[in-house]
Design an enzyme around this catalytic site. Structure first.
Site, PDB file in Angstrom:
ATOM      1  N   GLY A  56     -50.093 -56.187  12.043  1.00  0.00           N
ATOM      2  CA  GLY A  56     -49.616 -54.808  12.133  1.00  0.00           C
ATOM      3  C   GLY A  56     -49.868 -54.076  13.436  1.00  0.00           C
ATOM      4  CD  GLU A 111     -56.918 -52.803  11.207  1.00  0.00           C
ATOM      5  OE1 GLU A 111     -55.667 -52.823  11.268  1.00  0.00           O
ATOM      6  OE2 GLU A 111     -57.550 -53.412  10.335  1.00  0.00           O
ATOM      7  CG  ASP A 112     -51.978 -52.006  10.886  1.00  0.00           C
ATOM      8  OD1 ASP A 112     -53.182 -51.974  10.549  1.00  0.00           O
ATOM      9  OD2 ASP A 112     -51.137 -52.694  10.283  1.00  0.00           O
ATOM     10  CG  ASP A 115     -55.072 -47.880   2.198  1.00  0.00           C
ATOM     11  OD1 ASP A 115     -55.349 -46.748   1.780  1.00  0.00           O
ATOM     12  OD2 ASP A 115     -54.340 -48.665   1.567  1.00  0.00           O
ATOM     13  CE  LYS A 143     -51.706 -45.276   3.729  1.00  0.00           C
ATOM     14  NZ  LYS A 143     -51.355 -46.307   2.740  1.00  0.00           N
ATOM     15  CG  PHE A 164     -46.596 -48.737   1.328  1.00  0.00           C
ATOM     16  CD1 PHE A 164     -47.738 -49.529   1.415  1.00  0.00           C
ATOM     17  CD2 PHE A 164     -45.395 -49.276   1.767  1.00  0.00           C
ATOM     18  CE1 PHE A 164     -47.687 -50.814   1.924  1.00  0.00           C
ATOM     19  CE2 PHE A 164     -45.324 -50.562   2.275  1.00  0.00           C
ATOM     20  CZ  PHE A 164     -46.469 -51.332   2.354  1.00  0.00           C
ATOM     21  CB  VAL A 165     -46.457 -45.621   6.424  1.00  0.00           C
ATOM     22  CG1 VAL A 165     -46.570 -44.179   5.959  1.00  0.00           C
ATOM     23  CG2 VAL A 165     -47.837 -46.159   6.792  1.00  0.00           C
ATOM     24  CG  ASP A 171     -45.734 -56.117   6.435  1.00  0.00           C
ATOM     25  OD1 ASP A 171     -46.820 -55.526   6.569  1.00  0.00           O
ATOM     26  OD2 ASP A 171     -45.561 -57.044   5.624  1.00  0.00           O
ATOM     27  NE  ARG A 177     -45.155 -57.881  10.263  1.00  0.00           N
ATOM     28  CZ  ARG A 177     -46.294 -57.543   9.664  1.00  0.00           C
ATOM     29  NH1 ARG A 177     -46.914 -56.442  10.007  1.00  0.00           N
ATOM     30  NH2 ARG A 177     -46.804 -58.296   8.722  1.00  0.00           N
TER      31      ARG A 177
END
Ligand code: 5GP
Length: 187
Positions: A56, A111-112, A115, A143, A164-165, A171, A177
């Site tokens: 990600g 990091e992407d 969560d 988040k 959820f994104v 993805d 992506r």
């Protein structure tokens, strides 16, 4: 810049799922540039190594590095993902190890999205065991309402609600992506 309307749709439909635009490309790129400038200032004279968490973070890492004006290096590491699901299994496993020797290096994990915080907690402990000179964490998205672990994120692109994104590296079942903006699943 070349315009690609198919890569910047307002809405994405996939079966019964509808994803609506949440963070447009320009807003993302402006924020990533700010983080790059901050890192360039803070690490002046230090030669940091950025470690992207696959898959990600690849787009964030690329754009971030384009905005780091000091000498730096990069490597990738890969953890097991959610598979094709939208929720975490609660387990983390290393799939691709680091190639670089990071002992005594100034490391920035990239990091992407954070969560629950489980993956980044695992990453922090893993990297710390390799004895870097310093360790900071950059995450494009966080988040805050989902956090279950006590993790400190040093550079945060955007704090987002619990949706959820997808897009900009993120993805859903390996798709989306390539999109330049970030989209949130509508309930
Ligand atoms: P955590 O371990 O913090 O619960 O989850 C982190 C990882 O879960 C991220 O690196 C990402 O792969 C995945 N993830 C968490 N939330 C989302 C989301 O909203 N969209 C996507 N595409 N992946 C997510």
């Amino acid at each position: 810049m070349r315009e690609h309307n198919d890569l910047n749709p307002e809405v994405i439909r996939s079966g019964s799922d509808v994803f609506k635009i949440f963070l447009p490309e320009e807003k993302i790129l402006n924020r990533v540039a700010e983080i790059g400038e901050e890192i360039s200032t803070e690490y002046k004279g230090k030669f940091p190594i950025l470690i992207g968490v696959l898959n990600g973070s690849f787009m964030f890492l690329a754009d971030l590095m384009k905005n780091i004006s000091i000498k730096c290096e990069m490597d990738f590491i890969k953890l097991s993902s959610y598979g094709d699901e939208k929720i975490s299994s609660g387990k983390v496993k290393l799939i691709k190890e680091l190639n670089a020797d990071i002992e005594d290096r100034h490391v920035i994990i990239v990091e992407d999205i954070v969560d629950s915080g489980l993956s980044i907690k695992y990453m922090r402990e893993l990297i710390e065991s390799m004895k870097p000179a310093s360790l900071k964490i950059a995450s494009l998205l966080l988040k805050p309402n989902s956090l279950k672990y006590d993790v400190k994120i040093d550079y945060i692109g955007f704090e987002i609600p619990d949706a959820f994104v997808v897009g900009y590296g993120l993805d859903y079942a390996q798709k989306y992506r390539n999109l330049r903006s970030i989209y949130a699943l509508s309930e």
